[in-house]
Design a protein around this motif. Sequence first.
Motif, PDB file in Angstrom:
ATOM      1  N   VAL A 155     -59.048  -3.569  11.882  1.00 46.06           N
ATOM      2  CA  VAL A 155     -57.676  -3.198  12.334  1.00 46.06           C
ATOM      3  C   VAL A 155     -56.755  -3.825  11.573  1.00 46.06           C
ATOM      4  O   VAL A 155     -55.823  -3.173  11.015  1.00 46.06           O
ATOM      5  CB  VAL A 155     -57.521  -3.481  13.627  1.00 46.06           C
ATOM      6  CG1 VAL A 155     -56.019  -3.165  14.285  1.00 46.06           C
ATOM      7  CG2 VAL A 155     -58.467  -2.677  14.640  1.00 46.06           C
ATOM      8  N   ASN A 156     -56.994  -5.178  11.225  1.00 47.14           N
ATOM      9  CA  ASN A 156     -55.882  -5.844  10.315  1.00 47.14           C
ATOM     10  C   ASN A 156     -55.817  -5.358   8.993  1.00 47.14           C
ATOM     11  O   ASN A 156     -54.819  -5.111   8.459  1.00 47.14           O
ATOM     12  CB  ASN A 156     -56.229  -7.405  10.497  1.00 47.14           C
ATOM     13  CG  ASN A 156     -56.156  -8.240  11.521  1.00 47.14           C
ATOM     14  OD1 ASN A 156     -55.007  -7.546  12.462  1.00 47.14           O
ATOM     15  ND2 ASN A 156     -56.728  -9.271  11.916  1.00 47.14           N
ATOM     16  N   ARG A 157     -56.739  -4.954   8.594  1.00 41.45           N
ATOM     17  CA  ARG A 157     -56.959  -4.496   7.161  1.00 41.45           C
ATOM     18  C   ARG A 157     -56.212  -3.149   7.219  1.00 41.45           C
ATOM     19  O   ARG A 157     -55.573  -2.883   6.167  1.00 41.45           O
ATOM     20  CB  ARG A 157     -58.527  -4.144   6.639  1.00 41.45           C
ATOM     21  CG  ARG A 157     -59.207  -5.657   6.105  1.00 41.45           C
ATOM     22  CD  ARG A 157     -60.493  -5.543   6.106  1.00 41.45           C
ATOM     23  NE  ARG A 157     -61.156  -6.738   5.595  1.00 41.45           N
ATOM     24  CZ  ARG A 157     -62.699  -6.639   5.417  1.00 41.45           C
ATOM     25  NH1 ARG A 157     -63.395  -5.801   5.792  1.00 41.45           N
ATOM     26  NH2 ARG A 157     -63.151  -7.958   5.127  1.00 41.45           N
ATOM     27  N   ALA A 158     -56.439  -2.283   8.027  1.00 35.46           N
ATOM     28  CA  ALA A 158     -55.746  -1.240   8.237  1.00 35.46           C
ATOM     29  C   ALA A 158     -54.217  -1.267   8.323  1.00 35.46           C
ATOM     30  O   ALA A 158     -53.232  -0.471   7.459  1.00 35.46           O
ATOM     31  CB  ALA A 158     -56.278  -0.249   9.255  1.00 35.46           C
ATOM     32  N   GLY A 284     -58.524   4.287   2.924  1.00 34.54           N
ATOM     33  CA  GLY A 284     -57.938   4.364   4.491  1.00 34.54           C
ATOM     34  C   GLY A 284     -59.184   3.363   5.213  1.00 34.54           C
ATOM     35  O   GLY A 284     -59.945   2.991   4.696  1.00 34.54           O
ATOM     36  N   PRO A 285     -58.893   3.496   6.635  1.00 35.94           N
ATOM     37  CA  PRO A 285     -58.093   4.254   7.240  1.00 35.94           C
ATOM     38  C   PRO A 285     -56.564   3.780   7.239  1.00 35.94           C
ATOM     39  O   PRO A 285     -56.512   2.314   6.978  1.00 35.94           O
ATOM     40  CB  PRO A 285     -58.543   4.485   8.790  1.00 35.94           C
ATOM     41  CG  PRO A 285     -59.301   3.256   8.847  1.00 35.94           C
ATOM     42  CD  PRO A 285     -59.875   2.932   7.335  1.00 35.94           C
ATOM     43  N   MET A 286     -55.425   4.480   7.889  1.00 28.43           N
ATOM     44  CA  MET A 286     -54.070   3.995   7.967  1.00 28.43           C
ATOM     45  C   MET A 286     -53.849   3.653   9.477  1.00 28.43           C
ATOM     46  O   MET A 286     -54.561   4.308  10.288  1.00 28.43           O
ATOM     47  CB  MET A 286     -53.294   4.948   7.410  1.00 28.43           C
ATOM     48  CG  MET A 286     -53.220   5.137   6.145  1.00 28.43           C
ATOM     49  SD  MET A 286     -52.720   3.576   4.876  1.00 28.43           S
ATOM     50  CE  MET A 286     -52.980   4.210   3.278  1.00 28.43           C
ATOM     51  N   ILE A 287     -52.940   2.806   9.766  1.00 26.72           N
ATOM     52  CA  ILE A 287     -52.458   2.823  11.213  1.00 26.72           C
ATOM     53  C   ILE A 287     -51.761   4.241  11.508  1.00 26.72           C
ATOM     54  O   ILE A 287     -51.604   5.121  10.786  1.00 26.72           O
ATOM     55  CB  ILE A 287     -51.252   1.782  11.024  1.00 26.72           C
ATOM     56  CG1 ILE A 287     -50.054   2.145  10.621  1.00 26.72           C
ATOM     57  CG2 ILE A 287     -51.949   0.357  10.905  1.00 26.72           C
ATOM     58  CD1 ILE A 287     -48.858   1.075  10.770  1.00 26.72           C
TER      59      ILE A 287
END
Length: 350
Positions: A155-158, A284-287
């Motif tokens: 999640v942080n990487r996204a 990706g993914p992106m937020i």
Amino acid sequence: MFQISLRLTTLGSCSSSSSSIVFPLGKIFDRFLGKRLQSSLPASNYDYILDRSESNRLRNEIFDDEKKRQSQLIPRVEKIQVNVTNVKPYEDATLIMNKHLSTPYHCAQHFSQLITERSIIAAIDGKHLWDMHRPLTNDCNLQFRHFKDEDPTEVNRAFWRSCSFLLGMIVQRAFKSDIPVYLHSWPKPSIKSGCFIYDVQLPTLHDWKPDKEEIRSLTGMFWKLNASTKGHFERLDVKPSVAKEIFKDNKFKSQQVDDIEKEIGSEGKISLYRLSDHIDFSVGPMIPDPSHIGRVSVACVHKLDSDIENLYRFQGVATPSKLPIHFYPYRILLDRASKPRTNMIPQSRN
């Protein structure tokens, strides 16, 4: 919410109805408009520089045409079974959704506003990370991921990846029309680095050392973009030939597409992302959208020791909107992000 005092009055007034953020900055931009940077984000519509506007228009036409072509390949609506698990505080559920149309975001709406708003990415069958607004293609098991997971690494990487995308978007629009801007790339997200990055060639700026006002103005544009952008990240997987056409006016992106094509072949797929009218590629993914970004600052800009002429590294720091942070610890993060990072410096292919 934001403690840094900055007012972008000459950028187009920002009323309280459009954003709760107040940008205390006026005189700074009066000085800036005669320097290198200019506003390209008025309150209602983007005021693009003509040549960049034409480039953006052509890119978006190709993107829209390809998106339409792919949608026409879907002959009819088919149903898929999505098993949603670990949706605390709710029970697991099986949903019947529409193949190639329904997204994890639509699945989240079947539970609650809490699940919908906090979910950042999804995990498909325990191994594939998925954008919240990316259509599902098959029967699957789905889990939502958010910042308060036991392991929020992906999640942080996204989040970091999305911030780099937005930083490139800002830099592309920040400079006056007589200054060429060529987006190069951003390094793979590294949470330990303490900052997100975008490397950009500014071929006519040989020894640019931005002062504090210029850095603040870039930050102000970031805030304004987050407050005014209502859409979400769109993902489109395309063949290398389409990506080449979209990025034909950027030699760095074109070279990178060529390199990717050598790995995946001419029939492989490259993932493009679009927010508003800005297009870039990423694994990706992106937020889901910029509303998930809370505090954000452009921390520093420095010239890289590269054989690519006048290559500059833009660094920034941000925190999620769902994780409020006091000014003092944020200041520590900003000071850390302000230290120039000199790892993974791009070089020419020659």
